[in-house]
Design a protein around this motif. Sequence first.
Motif: not given
Length: 837
Positions: A774-803
Motif C-alpha cells: 500500500v503506498p505510504a510515506r515511511y518514517l526514518t529507520p531507527v537503525e542506520d544502514k550499517a547497524t542494520w546490516q550487522r544485525r542482519l548478518a548475525v541473523l543470517q548466520r543463525m539461519q545458516g546453522a538452523a536445521l
Amino acid sequence: MLDEGRARQRFALASGASVIQSPAGDVQCLVEGKGFALGGASPLIVRDVLSVCDGQRDYDAALSELGSRHPRDQARAVFDALIECGVLRASQAVRAPSLLILGNHLLLDALGVAAAEAGYGASTRVYVRSFAHETQPAFRDSLLSANKTLAPRTNNRTLDAADLSNLVELLSGFDVAICALEGVAYQALLEVNLAALRSNVPCLFVTETGIGPVTTAGAGACFACWLLTEFAATNAAPWLRVPSLSPEATGRAAVLANTALNALNAADRASTTLRLAAGQPARSEPLLSHPACPVCRESSTAPLSDVQAAAIVIGRTWPVSPLAQAAPNPNAYRTVGIVGGGTAGFLAALALRKLRPELEVTLIESSAIPVIGVGEATTPELVKFLHAPRFLDLDVVDLYHRVRPTWKLGIKFEFGPKDFTFPFQRGRLLESKVYEGDINSQSLGSLLMQANKGPVFRGEDGHTYSQTHLVRWAYHLENRRFVRYLHEEARAAGVEMVDARITGVERSTSAAEVAALVTEDGRKLSYDLYLDCSGFRSLLLEQTLGSNFSDWSSTLFNDRALIAVVPHDGSVKPYTVAETMNAGWCWNIPFEDEDHRGYVFSSRFMTPEQAEAEMRAKNPGMGDTGLVKFRSGRHAEFWKGNVIALGNSYGFVEPLESTAIHMIVLTLELLTSHFPSSRNDEAVKAALNRKVAARWDALRWFLGTHFRHNRRLDTDYWRTANAEADVSGALERIQLFQERAPLSYKSSLYYTVFPPEYFSDDHSFDTILSGVDVPARYLTPVEDKATWQRRLAVLQRMQGAALPHGEALRWLREERPDELSKLRTSPESWLHTWVPA
C-alpha cells in the motif's frame, strides 16, 4: 533555609548513587537501597547539576554556572534536593571516584585517555586476555568467531581466564566500572554484568555500536535486559559475538570513549542506551528492565525498601491469576453442560475443570457425528493456553508424541506484488522494508521461514541447540488427532462424557433461558449453565434463544472451502501458505507426511466444480475433495440467558489468519478470569458481551484489509474486492499508515499499553499493508544502514546453522525432548511473556 556552611563546600555524585529518568519523564534516585522521586524536576536541569558537581568547584561556583543555563531558583531547588536525598555528597577534599576499565583492544586505550582527561585520576585499565567459559564446547563453535589478534597497546593489569568469582573480587575494589570488551562472546559481558550486580558496583557497557546501560544493583535495566530486548535471548550468547573495532579505527574509539565518559554520570544513565553511527550524533533510546530477565531479577544484593520489594512482586505477577475467586455464593453456578465436542467443546471443558474446579462439567456429543480430518493452523495463543502453567499446563512432549504437530512460525502470503512473510516473531519491519526492499528480513523467525528451517541450531562441532522457547511459533494440527487428544485429556481431568444426540431443547417458563436438553433416547439433561459448542447451527444461542446474527459478507465475500490432501517432496514448511486464487485464496498446512490444502472461495464468483479444477491444476496428485460451507459474521450476544456460545456457534470470519481456535482460546481466557460468582450477576455478562463483540469486530476489519488491498490477480472476484470490500472500521488506520508508516514505530493511537487483540495491533496492520505494498510515506529507520546490516548478518548466520524443519522436529521428539520442555521450564520462554490479549 540553606545551610550557611554549604556555600564553600564542594559536591560530587555519591558512590553507588543512581539517577534515573523514567519513560514518563520524571527523575528518580536510588541511594543505598532507598528510592526518591524528584517531582517536577526537569531532567535537563538534573543532568546539568550532576555535570557541574565534579568535586572541584564549590556550591556557589556550581550554582553560578547553572544560573547561566537555567532559572537560578529552579537550579538551586534541584541542587538542594539532590544534596538532601544523598545523591550529592560534600567533602572538603573530594576524592575522584576510582574507575575500573575492562577491555581487550582499542576501546581500552581510548577510555584510559578519556578517563584521565575527565579527572578519573585513579582509573585502572585491565586487559582481559580470556574467559574461562571459552574452553567449553558450547562456546567453541560460536557462529561469529573471535578476532584473536585483539590486544590493547597499554594496560595496568592483565586478567587471564576471567570468571564470575575473580570478576566480583576485581570490581569490589572500585567505585564504578566500564566494560569495553571487543570480539568476545556476549556471554563474557553477561558475566561482567552479573559481577557488577553482585559487587554492587555500577558498570557502564560500551561496544562498537553503542553505549549503555549502566548496570546498577537495584536500579533500572541491566546488560542482560538489553540483550533480551535486542536479540530476544540471553542464551544467544554462545552464538553471538560483540563487534570489534578495526585496528585503524582509533578515531572512532576516541569518539566512543568520550561519549561514554559523558554518559557515565548522565541523569538518565540507567534507563537508556546510546546508539552511535559513524558521522551522526548519539541517539538516546529508553531501556526498561525486561520482565523475563533472569539476571537483574535475582542477582541484586542492594537492600530494597518494603515498598520497592512489594512493587517488584506486583510487577512480576503475570497475569492476575484466573483462580482468584469471590467468596462462596449460595446462588453460584454449580453445573455446566457443554453441547458439542470438537475443539471448542473440549478446550472449554478442560479450561473449566482446570481454572474453575468448583464446577461440575459435562460434555454432550454424539459419536455418530464424525470429526472432519482437516489440517488446522493456529496461533501462539493456543500454545500458551495449552502449556503455560497458569492455564492448562499440559505436557508439551506428550502432545508432540500423541498429536505429531508441526511448527508454524507465521504465514507466507502469496499476495500483493511480491510474496511476504507474517512472522509471529516480530522485529525491525521498517529497516527491512527500507534497506532490503521488503519486510522478509525483519526477524530470525522470518528468515527461518524463508529457508524452511526450525528454531534448532547445529554448530560446526556437531553440538545442537534448541531455541524453541525464544522464537515464537504456533502449531499445525491434524484435526482428528488433536480432537482425540483433547477428548482423552478431558476425560482424565474429570469431565463427565455423555454420548447422545440432542433432538430438542426445552425453554424456561419465561422463555429467556434453557431448561433442559432432550436426547434422542428421551432423556432430559439439565444444568445451571450451558455452553453452546454446536458449530454453525448454533443450536442453543440462535435456534433456541433467538440471538440475531449479523452478516459480514459485505466485507468477507468467501463462504465455501474445498479441502484436500496433497503429497509433498519431503520438505516440511514451517509456515502456513496463503496463495491468491481466482476467486479467493488457498491455504497450505504442512505435515511431515503430506500437505493439507483448502481453497477458500466465494460462491458468488465460482462453483465448487470450477474451484476444484483450478485447485487440481496447481496441485498434481491431489486426493479427493470435501466441501465446507460457512458464513461470516457474529451473533448479537455471546452470553444470553444461561447460554454462552463459543467458537462457530457465536461467530466466524473466514479461515485466513487461522483465527478460529485463536478466538476460542481468547474467549475462554476472558470467561475463566471473569466468571461470575452468582447466577444473578448481570453486569459481568454485559461487559463480556461487549468485549467479545469488539474483538470479533476488530478481526472483521483486519481481515477485510487483506482483500481490499491485494491486487495480485485481475479477476472479477479481486476487482470487486478491491472496489467494494467494506473496511470502514479500519479506514482511519489505513489512512494513518499511508501518512506515516509503519504504525508500530510510534505510540499507538488505538490502544494504551497492550492491544485489545493480537490481530488488532498496529504491527499486524503494518505487516499486511507493507506486504501488499500500500503506498505510504515511511518514517526514518531507527537503525542506520550499517547497524542494520550487522544485525542482519548475525541473523543470517543463525539461519545458516538452523536445521531443516522436519529434522528439527525429529531431533526434539526422538533425541532431546528435554530441550522441548524448555518451553515450559525456562524463565526466558516466550510462553511466559507472550502478552495476553
